[in-house]
Design an enzyme around this catalytic site. Structure first.
Site: not given
Ligand code: NAD
Length: 473
Positions: A247, A281
């Site tokens: 997502e 998002c």
């Molecule tokens: P992010 O990708 O930086 O982090 C999300 C999660 O991934 C965190 O728990 C982080 O610790 C983890 N993570 C980071 N690097 C990783 C790796 N290499 N391996 C495994 N896990 C890792 O995102 P964010 O800044 O926390 O959130 C914002 C993003 O989330 C935006 O792009 C937003 O659009 C998206 N989002 C999508 C939805 C949806 O349902 N489509 C909902 C909410 C947010």
């Protein structure tokens, strides 16, 4: 300072490190989360694997009651939890309260779906060679789930991982975003009050660079990830044999057609391009308004944006608070400045104060500007006039993202045309793309992801069909 324990196979634990949690509005420290050691991470995963069969065999009424309990407890403690979310995330209390109410529903819907969860029988005697045979079909868990969640809905997006896992009888390990671990840990506390087997859940706050080990671990065959586009797709590439649902991001578009209620459209678009400071998002980022109503619509939109109450997230009236960090606000500022240098006009906002970025409306944005092509994830709205539905839909689709789209029209033919033609996971007629009901299927196409959430959809994703053939009937 109070360090919140993490949840290791159903019990609270502390490690040898901690994550400090700061409040985005004023930078003050609001808490800390204990970080597990590598040995404790191993213990959590081993416990999930060990309890796999027991979890799958849990009676439906036990799972449903556990889910209903969490829903009730979230409701009982809602104000306290809303304040926890505002503290760690910075979103205004108004939206934090909405998030808690949604999480209450998410767990309640999961309890209801659990009570409906059933198998099926298929008669095979449609073929003479299979006379006297029947197949019993049930969905069984693919195995323990790894749920990775972002900072922007720290409670409800964790709920969307945990609740369907419990519903299908799958153990779950949650890895919350490092900036906002406290709400997911609170969820762990409520799960610990239930009758679920201890190994069935762990909540492990880990920094980004320590999450990869969980992704790689073969004992967690399902990865349900919500977060940014590059991290999400890199996970899927990294573990192609796992069942990975993503997502990811979007740059939500709304189309305003001449037959729309323009006051409603203006107020909804203004609010939902800026709620949570645009850090959703499915926030509205692009508006395509039919040229015939542009001159009436645009002043209404700009007035509505300027009328939003910005400021202190602890104030009950505040609609738009800070972004998650000053760095995030600086990035938004630089993207807007880049667009302005290339010819965009600022109709509202365009200013930054610390982590807060003013609700901003831009016109005449060049198509190749970052604010047009990428996910702004900030309170910025682009308005562009279009000549009719063809052009509007073509521009909505001219995006690498495909999460949801909103079309303000009362024409049912155009509604079905939008459903057929728009390349998104969800089309919202008469409202913004930001509309989400937690019980409906939700997810994206293109770069925005793969798989669907929404309780029943996630339950299907976390499971696979298994059959038993009965002979001699
Ligand atoms: P992010 O990708 O930086 O982090 C999300 C999660 O991934 C965190 O728990 C982080 O610790 C983890 N993570 C980071 N690097 C990783 C790796 N290499 N391996 C495994 N896990 C890792 O995102 P964010 O800044 O926390 O959130 C914002 C993003 O989330 C935006 O792009 C937003 O659009 C998206 N989002 C999508 C939805 C949806 O349902 N489509 C909902 C909410 C947010």
């Amino acid at each position: 300072m109070n360090v919140t324990p993490f949840w290791l196979a159903g019990r609270p634990a502390t490690g040898d490190d901690e994550l400090t949690v700061t409040h985005p509005y004023d930078g003050r420290v609001v808490g800390a989360a204990a970080v597990p050691t590598p040995a404790q991470v191993e213990e959590a995963v081993a416990a999930a694997a060990a309890v796999r069969a027991e979890a799958a065999a849990l009676p439906l009424h036990v799972r449903a009651e556990a889910l209903a309990h969490v829903s009730r407890r979230l409701a009982e403690r809602s104000e306290e939890i809303a304040r926890l979310i505002t503290g760690e995330n910075g979103k205004p209390l108004m939206w934090a309260r909405t998030e808690v109410a949604r999480a209450v529903s998410t767990f309640r819907f999961a309890a209801e779906e659990t009570r409906r969860w059933s198998g099926a029988a298929q008669r095979l005697d449609t073929d003479p060679a299979a006379a006297g045979r029947m197949a019993y079909i049930a969905r069984v868990p693919r195995g323990p789930v790894l749920g990775i969640t972002p900072f922007n809905f720290p409670l409800n997006l964790a709920a969307h991982k945990v609740a369907p896992a419990i519903a299908v009888g799958a153990p779950i390990v949650v890895k919350p975003a490092p900036a906002t671990p406290l709400s997911a840990l609170l969820l762990g506390e409520l799960l610990a009050e239930t009758e679920l087997p201890a190994g069935m859940f762990s909540v492990l706050p880990l920094p980004n660079d320590r999450a990869g080990g969980l992704v790689d671990d073969p004992r967690l065959p399902v990865v349900s990830f919500t977060g940014s586009v590059p991290v999400g797709w890199s996970i899927r590439d990294r573990v192609p044999r796992k069942h990975v649902t993503l997502e990811l991001g979007g740059n939500g578009a709304a189309v305003v057609l001449p037959d729309a209620d323009l006051d409603w459209a203006a107020s909804r678009i203004a609010l939902f391009s800026n709620y949570q400071a645009g850090q959703s998002c499915i926030a509205v980022q692009r508006v395509y308004v039919d040229r015939s109503v542009r001159d009436v619509f645009l002043p209404k939109l700009v007035d509505a944006v300027k009328g939003l109450v910005t400021g202190d997230p602890w104030d009950d009236a505040t609609q738009v608070g800070p972004l998650v960090s000053e760095d995030a606000a600086r990035r938004v500022e630089s993207w807007v400045n880049e667009a302005v240098a290339a010819g965009a006009r600022v109709l509202a906002g365009g200013t930054r104060e610390g982590a807060a970025y003013a609700p901003t409306v831009l016109a005449d944005v060049p198509a190749d500007a970052k604010v047009a092509r990428d996910e702004v994830f900030g309170p910025v709205l682009l308005v562009q006039p279009v000549d009719g539905v063809d052009e509007a839909f073509r521009l909505v689709n001219d995006s690498k993202f495909g999460l949801q789209a909103g079309v303000f029209t009362r024409n049912v033919d155009i509604a079905f045309r939008a459903f057929r033609e728009l390349e998104v996971g969800g089309v919202v007629i008469g409202d913004v793309p930001s509309y989400r009901a937690d019980q409906m299927p939700y997810g994206g196409v293109k770069d925005s992801g793969v798989g669907r959430e929404g309780l029943r959809s996630a339950m299907i994703d976390y499971t696979e069909e298994k059959i038993m053939v009965l002979t001699g009937l």
